[in-house]
Write a protein that holds these residues in place. Structure first.
Motif, mmCIF file in Angstrom:
data_model
loop_
_atom_site.group_PDB
_atom_site.id
_atom_site.type_symbol
_atom_site.label_atom_id
_atom_site.label_comp_id
_atom_site.label_asym_id
_atom_site.label_seq_id
_atom_site.Cartn_x
_atom_site.Cartn_y
_atom_site.Cartn_z
ATOM 1 N N GLU A 1 0.826 -1.202 0.000
ATOM 2 C CA GLU A 1 0.000 0.000 0.000
ATOM 3 C C GLU A 1 0.867 1.263 0.000
ATOM 4 O O GLU A 1 0.573 2.229 -0.710
ATOM 5 N N LEU A 2 1.944 1.246 0.765
ATOM 6 C CA LEU A 2 2.853 2.391 0.801
ATOM 7 C C LEU A 2 3.472 2.633 -0.575
ATOM 8 O O LEU A 2 3.510 3.773 -1.059
ATOM 9 N N TYR A 3 3.945 1.566 -1.225
ATOM 10 C CA TYR A 3 4.529 1.714 -2.567
ATOM 11 C C TYR A 3 3.505 2.226 -3.575
ATOM 12 O O TYR A 3 3.830 3.039 -4.446
ATOM 13 N N GLN A 4 2.252 1.790 -3.459
ATOM 14 C CA GLN A 4 1.207 2.290 -4.352
ATOM 15 C C GLN A 4 0.978 3.778 -4.142
ATOM 16 O O GLN A 4 0.849 4.540 -5.102
ATOM 17 N N LYS A 5 0.949 4.209 -2.882
ATOM 18 C CA LYS A 5 0.761 5.624 -2.582
ATOM 19 C C LYS A 5 1.951 6.451 -3.057
ATOM 20 O O LYS A 5 1.783 7.565 -3.569
ATOM 21 N N LEU A 6 3.152 5.910 -2.894
ATOM 22 C CA LEU A 6 4.344 6.623 -3.361
ATOM 23 C C LEU A 6 4.334 6.758 -4.877
ATOM 24 O O LEU A 6 4.696 7.816 -5.414
ATOM 25 N N ALA A 7 3.916 5.708 -5.577
ATOM 26 C CA ALA A 7 3.847 5.761 -7.040
ATOM 27 C C ALA A 7 2.820 6.799 -7.484
ATOM 28 O O ALA A 7 3.066 7.561 -8.433
ATOM 29 N N GLU A 8 1.699 6.842 -6.795
ATOM 30 C CA GLU A 8 0.662 7.825 -7.112
ATOM 31 C C GLU A 8 1.176 9.245 -6.861
ATOM 32 O O GLU A 8 0.961 10.142 -7.683
ATOM 33 N N ALA A 9 1.855 9.452 -5.752
ATOM 34 C CA ALA A 9 2.407 10.772 -5.432
ATOM 35 C C ALA A 9 3.479 11.172 -6.442
ATOM 36 O O ALA A 9 3.541 12.337 -6.859
ATOM 37 N N GLU A 10 4.299 10.216 -6.836
ATOM 38 C CA GLU A 10 5.344 10.490 -7.833
ATOM 39 C C GLU A 10 4.719 10.905 -9.159
ATOM 40 O O GLU A 10 5.161 11.862 -9.799
ATOM 41 N N LYS A 11 3.682 10.191 -9.561
ATOM 42 C CA LYS A 11 2.987 10.519 -10.809
ATOM 43 C C LYS A 11 2.368 11.908 -10.721
ATOM 44 O O LYS A 11 2.475 12.704 -11.655
ATOM 45 N N GLU A 12 1.723 12.193 -9.591
ATOM 46 C CA GLU A 12 1.088 13.487 -9.398
ATOM 47 C C GLU A 12 2.112 14.613 -9.376
ATOM 48 O O GLU A 12 1.888 15.688 -9.943
ATOM 49 N N SER A 13 3.252 14.379 -8.746
ATOM 50 C CA SER A 13 4.266 15.437 -8.641
ATOM 51 C C SER A 13 4.936 15.733 -9.971
ATOM 52 O O SER A 13 5.474 16.817 -10.167
ATOM 53 N N SER A 14 4.896 14.770 -10.896
ATOM 54 C CA SER A 14 5.523 15.013 -12.200
ATOM 55 C C SER A 14 4.548 15.623 -13.201
ATOM 56 O O SER A 14 4.941 15.928 -14.328
ATOM 57 N N ASP A 15 3.294 15.825 -12.811
ATOM 58 C CA ASP A 15 2.291 16.426 -13.686
ATOM 59 C C ASP A 15 2.561 17.926 -13.814
ATOM 60 O O ASP A 15 2.525 18.655 -12.824
ATOM 61 N N PRO A 16 2.821 18.402 -15.035
ATOM 62 C CA PRO A 16 3.138 19.829 -15.203
ATOM 63 C C PRO A 16 1.931 20.737 -14.995
ATOM 64 O O PRO A 16 2.083 21.944 -14.827
ATOM 65 N N ASN A 17 0.722 20.184 -14.972
ATOM 66 C CA ASN A 17 -0.483 20.994 -14.811
ATOM 67 C C ASN A 17 -0.867 21.220 -13.347
ATOM 68 O O ASN A 17 -1.821 21.936 -13.079
ATOM 69 N N VAL A 18 -0.148 20.600 -12.434
ATOM 70 C CA VAL A 18 -0.447 20.758 -11.013
ATOM 71 C C VAL A 18 0.160 22.063 -10.514
ATOM 72 O O VAL A 18 1.342 22.331 -10.733
ATOM 73 N N GLN A 19 -0.676 22.861 -9.851
ATOM 74 C CA GLN A 19 -0.191 24.132 -9.301
ATOM 75 C C GLN A 19 0.669 23.850 -8.080
ATOM 76 O O GLN A 19 0.285 23.088 -7.194
ATOM 77 N N ARG A 20 1.836 24.464 -8.037
ATOM 78 C CA ARG A 20 2.744 24.258 -6.923
ATOM 79 C C ARG A 20 2.818 25.527 -6.067
ATOM 80 O O ARG A 20 2.697 26.630 -6.569
#
Length: 94
Positions: free
Chosen positions: A54-73
């Motif tokens: 479950e932790l690895y799945q959440k990390l993969a999801e966070a990694e994918k989300e953090s690499s999205d150029p459309n996400v406001q930082r």
């Protein structure tokens, strides 16, 4: 080193297999006719492995989300100022 036992041990020496799973903290690999068939493990080990998955799945999801150029930082400093302002009722102290 993996613990490998024949299926007859599971049938004839279940308490021994259970004890090994709990004391060694490792799964026991059960063979049938000389080939891999089952894996037996303690509930604690199973829960630990599920938590890791479950932790690895959440990390993969966070990694994918953090690499999205459309996400406001938001800059860390700006975020902390905003949070401090909310906590202190509009007052900021740096």
């Amino acid at each position: 080193m993996p613990i490998i036992k024949p299926i007859s041990d599971l049938r004839n020496n279940f308490n021994y297999i259970s004890e090994v799973c709990h004391t060694e903290g490792e799964p026991v690999f059960i063979t049938k006719n000389g080939h891999e068939d089952l894996v037996v493990m303690s509930h604690a080990l199973y829960e630990k492995q599920q938590a890791i998955i479950e932790l690895y799945q959440k990390l993969a999801e966070a990694e994918k989300e953090s690499s999205d150029p459309n996400v406001q930082r938001v800059d860390h400093t700006d975020l902390m100022k905003s949070l401090r302002s909310r906590v202190h009722g509009g007052k900021t102290s740096d």
